[in-house]
Design a protein around this motif. Structure first.
Motif, PDB file in Angstrom:
ATOM      1  N   ASN A   1       0.811  -1.210   0.000  1.00  0.00           N
ATOM      2  CA  ASN A   1       0.000   0.000   0.000  1.00  0.00           C
ATOM      3  C   ASN A   1       0.850   1.267   0.000  1.00  0.00           C
ATOM      4  O   ASN A   1       0.356   2.351  -0.285  1.00  0.00           O
ATOM      5  CB  ASN A   1      -0.932   0.021   1.224  1.00  0.00           C
ATOM      6  CG  ASN A   1      -1.962  -1.081   1.158  1.00  0.00           C
ATOM      7  OD1 ASN A   1      -2.465  -1.405   0.077  1.00  0.00           O
ATOM      8  ND2 ASN A   1      -2.285  -1.669   2.298  1.00  0.00           N
ATOM      9  N   ASP A  42     -12.513   3.149   1.314  1.00  0.00           N
ATOM     10  CA  ASP A  42     -12.405   1.789   1.851  1.00  0.00           C
ATOM     11  C   ASP A  42     -13.511   0.944   1.228  1.00  0.00           C
ATOM     12  O   ASP A  42     -14.691   1.325   1.277  1.00  0.00           O
ATOM     13  CB  ASP A  42     -12.571   1.819   3.382  1.00  0.00           C
ATOM     14  CG  ASP A  42     -11.312   1.331   4.081  1.00  0.00           C
ATOM     15  OD1 ASP A  42     -10.250   1.369   3.440  1.00  0.00           O
ATOM     16  OD2 ASP A  42     -11.405   0.907   5.243  1.00  0.00           O
ATOM     17  N   GLU A  76     -15.378  -2.895   0.584  1.00  0.00           N
ATOM     18  CA  GLU A  76     -15.585  -4.300   0.913  1.00  0.00           C
ATOM     19  C   GLU A  76     -15.852  -5.054  -0.391  1.00  0.00           C
ATOM     20  O   GLU A  76     -16.731  -4.660  -1.169  1.00  0.00           O
ATOM     21  CB  GLU A  76     -16.758  -4.455   1.868  1.00  0.00           C
ATOM     22  CG  GLU A  76     -16.928  -5.864   2.394  1.00  0.00           C
ATOM     23  CD  GLU A  76     -18.046  -5.963   3.419  1.00  0.00           C
ATOM     24  OE1 GLU A  76     -19.198  -6.250   3.002  1.00  0.00           O
ATOM     25  OE2 GLU A  76     -17.770  -5.739   4.624  1.00  0.00           O
ATOM     26  N   ARG A 135     -13.300  -9.272   1.832  1.00  0.00           N
ATOM     27  CA  ARG A 135     -12.160  -8.485   2.305  1.00  0.00           C
ATOM     28  C   ARG A 135     -12.503  -7.001   2.283  1.00  0.00           C
ATOM     29  O   ARG A 135     -13.459  -6.579   1.628  1.00  0.00           O
ATOM     30  CB  ARG A 135     -10.925  -8.756   1.428  1.00  0.00           C
ATOM     31  CG  ARG A 135     -10.486 -10.222   1.441  1.00  0.00           C
ATOM     32  CD  ARG A 135      -9.142 -10.387   0.733  1.00  0.00           C
ATOM     33  NE  ARG A 135      -8.709 -11.774   0.710  1.00  0.00           N
ATOM     34  CZ  ARG A 135      -8.151 -12.407   1.716  1.00  0.00           C
ATOM     35  NH1 ARG A 135      -7.945 -11.764   2.864  1.00  0.00           N
ATOM     36  NH2 ARG A 135      -7.792 -13.671   1.612  1.00  0.00           N
ATOM     37  N   ARG A 136     -11.680  -6.236   2.956  1.00  0.00           N
ATOM     38  CA  ARG A 136     -11.825  -4.788   2.945  1.00  0.00           C
ATOM     39  C   ARG A 136     -10.442  -4.177   2.723  1.00  0.00           C
ATOM     40  O   ARG A 136      -9.470  -4.561   3.381  1.00  0.00           O
ATOM     41  CB  ARG A 136     -12.437  -4.275   4.254  1.00  0.00           C
ATOM     42  CG  ARG A 136     -12.560  -2.762   4.332  1.00  0.00           C
ATOM     43  CD  ARG A 136     -13.328  -2.320   5.561  1.00  0.00           C
ATOM     44  NE  ARG A 136     -14.748  -2.640   5.445  1.00  0.00           N
ATOM     45  CZ  ARG A 136     -15.637  -1.858   4.846  1.00  0.00           C
ATOM     46  NH1 ARG A 136     -15.259  -0.715   4.310  1.00  0.00           N
ATOM     47  NH2 ARG A 136     -16.904  -2.211   4.795  1.00  0.00           N
ATOM     48  N   ALA A 137     -10.369  -3.247   1.796  1.00  0.00           N
ATOM     49  CA  ALA A 137      -9.088  -2.598   1.494  1.00  0.00           C
ATOM     50  C   ALA A 137      -9.362  -1.239   0.873  1.00  0.00           C
ATOM     51  O   ALA A 137     -10.431  -1.015   0.290  1.00  0.00           O
ATOM     52  CB  ALA A 137      -8.265  -3.458   0.550  1.00  0.00           C
ATOM     53  N   PRO A 138      -8.404  -0.331   0.969  1.00  0.00           N
ATOM     54  CA  PRO A 138      -8.594   0.992   0.359  1.00  0.00           C
ATOM     55  C   PRO A 138      -8.377   0.937  -1.150  1.00  0.00           C
ATOM     56  O   PRO A 138      -7.516   0.200  -1.639  1.00  0.00           O
ATOM     57  CB  PRO A 138      -7.517   1.839   1.039  1.00  0.00           C
ATOM     58  CG  PRO A 138      -6.446   0.860   1.423  1.00  0.00           C
ATOM     59  CD  PRO A 138      -7.159  -0.416   1.744  1.00  0.00           C
ATOM     60  N   THR A 139      -9.168   1.684  -1.881  1.00  0.00           N
ATOM     61  CA  THR A 139      -8.952   1.836  -3.311  1.00  0.00           C
ATOM     62  C   THR A 139      -8.612   3.292  -3.582  1.00  0.00           C
ATOM     63  O   THR A 139      -9.156   4.201  -2.947  1.00  0.00           O
ATOM     64  CB  THR A 139     -10.186   1.408  -4.120  1.00  0.00           C
ATOM     65  OG1 THR A 139      -9.876   1.471  -5.516  1.00  0.00           O
ATOM     66  CG2 THR A 139     -11.391   2.293  -3.854  1.00  0.00           C
ATOM     67  N   SER A 140      -7.693   3.496  -4.507  1.00  0.00           N
ATOM     68  CA  SER A 140      -7.202   4.846  -4.781  1.00  0.00           C
ATOM     69  C   SER A 140      -7.049   5.031  -6.286  1.00  0.00           C
ATOM     70  O   SER A 140      -7.303   4.116  -7.073  1.00  0.00           O
ATOM     71  CB  SER A 140      -5.844   5.057  -4.098  1.00  0.00           C
ATOM     72  OG  SER A 140      -4.879   4.178  -4.669  1.00  0.00           O
TER      73      SER A 140
END
Length: 503
Positions: A155, A292, A294, A304-309
């Motif tokens: 990240n 963020d 899901e 899952r959960r993760a940030p997207t940019s």
């Protein structure tokens, strides 16, 4: 072998009968085979990304790490031999496949090459050599003494400083087992010729993909007397600073994909905002405020959960551009993201990242690009590009802290040879567009360039290409090939929904 036992009358004794049977014979050792001075043994080629295994013969050739110090440290080159099915064929001029990257292992893509060169293999042996620093040829892997990968925060990978810090740690763990100055293209082509000589053949045929096209050109220039024919797929000119033109080539590929959608009535109606504009809009939104998300992991089905940019979006678009069959999903995924629904984007990004992970040896890549490309890169104005100069900055971020080798004086000179050369390009290739091959073709009087319609990066297995490759190997005449069969190739239509495209 015979074993004698006294007859036993009790039923219990019958249960022990196995003790009186001959011991099983040990399985015979796998038969060795000789090819020149090399001794090969049966082996199975596979990788985490392989669709299936390939049975082959494997051998190791010891070569000096530093060619100018032959008594110093040695590297064991990992070599695989896919022999022809026809007895007596193939030994005079085998085909050497040269992998891409830089950093790809030739033996780990054996399944793909075995399929793409299946027609060639009917008459000729295929030789796969893990280029030094990759695969099992003293890989420049960033692992500690216990074989564990060095920690790297994915990240945080979007800054040159983080990459340089990781490269510093990688260089430290490699110091005792490799001198990274000697893992460039120049040493690699010397290795290839050492393998050729060890096999006892005078001439070889070269098939190179992506970065492997640089290796092929350098070998043909240095060893023209041992080069019969050359196939280069996804052509990189010798004077190209690898990594320096990504922003421009990516832009062209996205524009071509947008144009394809506009030509299709169903696609144009479903997506009134073209792919490039939609991509820009989503990037701009996420650059202001990452989200963020899901999503469901496509490999494990776990939530899952993760940030997207913005970086997530451009990375996905870039990876999809390599694979036109997947890039057909890009418009519908971007449309979902524009509506604030990022889960499909994240799921597909996870899938693409998993498919690409582990395919490139990072240390070997740095040894190549830092010696051959970094100092030639000139940063120009960003202009109205989806990808800015920061992409190239990250590509070369490790070079100031890496132990860097050198390149010969005339390394960037174009290949100029009478050797027959077949140049291949994918119409939508975002990394090595067709114009690169046209540049190289100017210096090849016996060369021919074929553009595969609707294809991306890598065309060896597209349509009837495997048959054309076999014909070229037989005739050694690129200009006489009848490539009309490739006219059947076409772009993969864009999905108008997750159910597919409209008929």
């Amino acid at each position: 072998m015979r074993l004698s036992c006294r007859p036993l009358a009790t039923s219990a004794a019958l249960l022990l009968l196995a003790a009186c049977q001959p011991a099983p014979e040990a399985p015979p050792e796998a038969a060795e085979r000789q090819y020149g001075t090399l001794t090969f043994k049966p082996c199975t080629l596979t990788s985490a990304q392989a669709s299936n295994n390939v049975e082959a013969e494997c051998a190791t050739l010891q070569v000096p790490e530093n060619p100018d110090a032959p008594e110093g440290r040695k590297i064991g080159l990992n070599i695989a031999w896919l022999d022809t099915a026809n007895e007596g064929e193939g030994k005079q001029d085998p085909v050497f496949f040269l992998a891409g990257g830089p950093g790809q292992s030739a033996t780990e893509v054996a399944a793909i090459i075995n399929q793409s060169l299946r027609e060639v293999r009917k008459k000729r042996d295929i030789i796969l050599v893990d280029q030094r620093g990759t695969g099992k040829s003293n890989p420049l892997s960033c692992v500690d003494a216990d074989g564990k990968e060095l920690a790297f925060d994915e990240n945080a990978a979007a800054t040159p400083e983080v990459i340089a810090e990781f490269a510093t740690r990688c260089a430290a763990v490699l110091a005792d087992r490799a001198d990274t100055r000697f893992y460039t293209t120049t040493q690699a082509i010397g290795d290839l010729d050492a393998v050729r000589a060890a096999l006892g053949v005078d001439k070889i045929n070269l098939v190179g993909g992506s970065y492997g096209t640089r290796v092929a050109q350098q070998y043909a220039a240095r060893f023209p007397q041992h080069t019969r024919v050359v196939v280069i797929d996804g052509v990189a000119p010798n004077d190209l600073a690898v990594g320096g033109d990504f922003a421009n080539t990516f832009e062209s590929a996205i524009e071509l994909q947008s144009a394809q959608c506009r030509k299709d009535a169903a696609c144009a109606k479903r997506f009134p905002v073209d792919t490039r504009t939609q991509l820009r809009n989503v990037m701009t939104t996420l650059a202001k405020a990452p989200v963020d998300v899901e999503y469901r992991d496509p490999g494990t089905a776990a939530v899952r959960r993760a940030p997207t940019s913005a970086n997530t979006v451009t990375s996905l678009a870039f990876m999809f551009s390599y694979m036109p069959e997947l890039s057909s999903l890009l418009p519908v995924v971007l449309d979902e993201a524009a509506q604030g629904r990022y889960a499909p984007l994240m799921s597909l990004n996870s899938l693409a990242t998993r498919n690409m992970a582990g395919q490139m040896n990072q240390g070997m890549q740095w040894s190549v690009i830092c010696a051959e490309d970094a100092d030639r890169y000139q940063e120009g104005p960003a202009g109205d590009r989806l990808l800015g100069p920061e992409v190239a900055r990250m590509f070369f971020a490790a070079c100031p802290v890496w132990n860097v080798g050198t390149r010969p004086k005339h390394f960037t000179a174009p290949l100029s040879t009478d050797v027959p050369v077949l140049l291949l390009s994918g119409e939508f290739d975002p990394v090595t567009p067709p114009r690169y091959a046209e540049q190289v073709l100017k210096h090849l009087p016996n060369g021919r360039h074929i553009v595969a319609k609707g294809q991306g990066h890598g065309t060896l297995g597209a349509g009837c290409m495997p048959r054309l490759l076999a014909q070229f190997m037989d005739k050694a005449d690129a200009k006489s090939l009848d490539a009309a069969c490739l006219d059947a190739l076409s772009p993969t239509p864009a999905f108008t929904s997750f159910n597919g495209w409209e008929p």
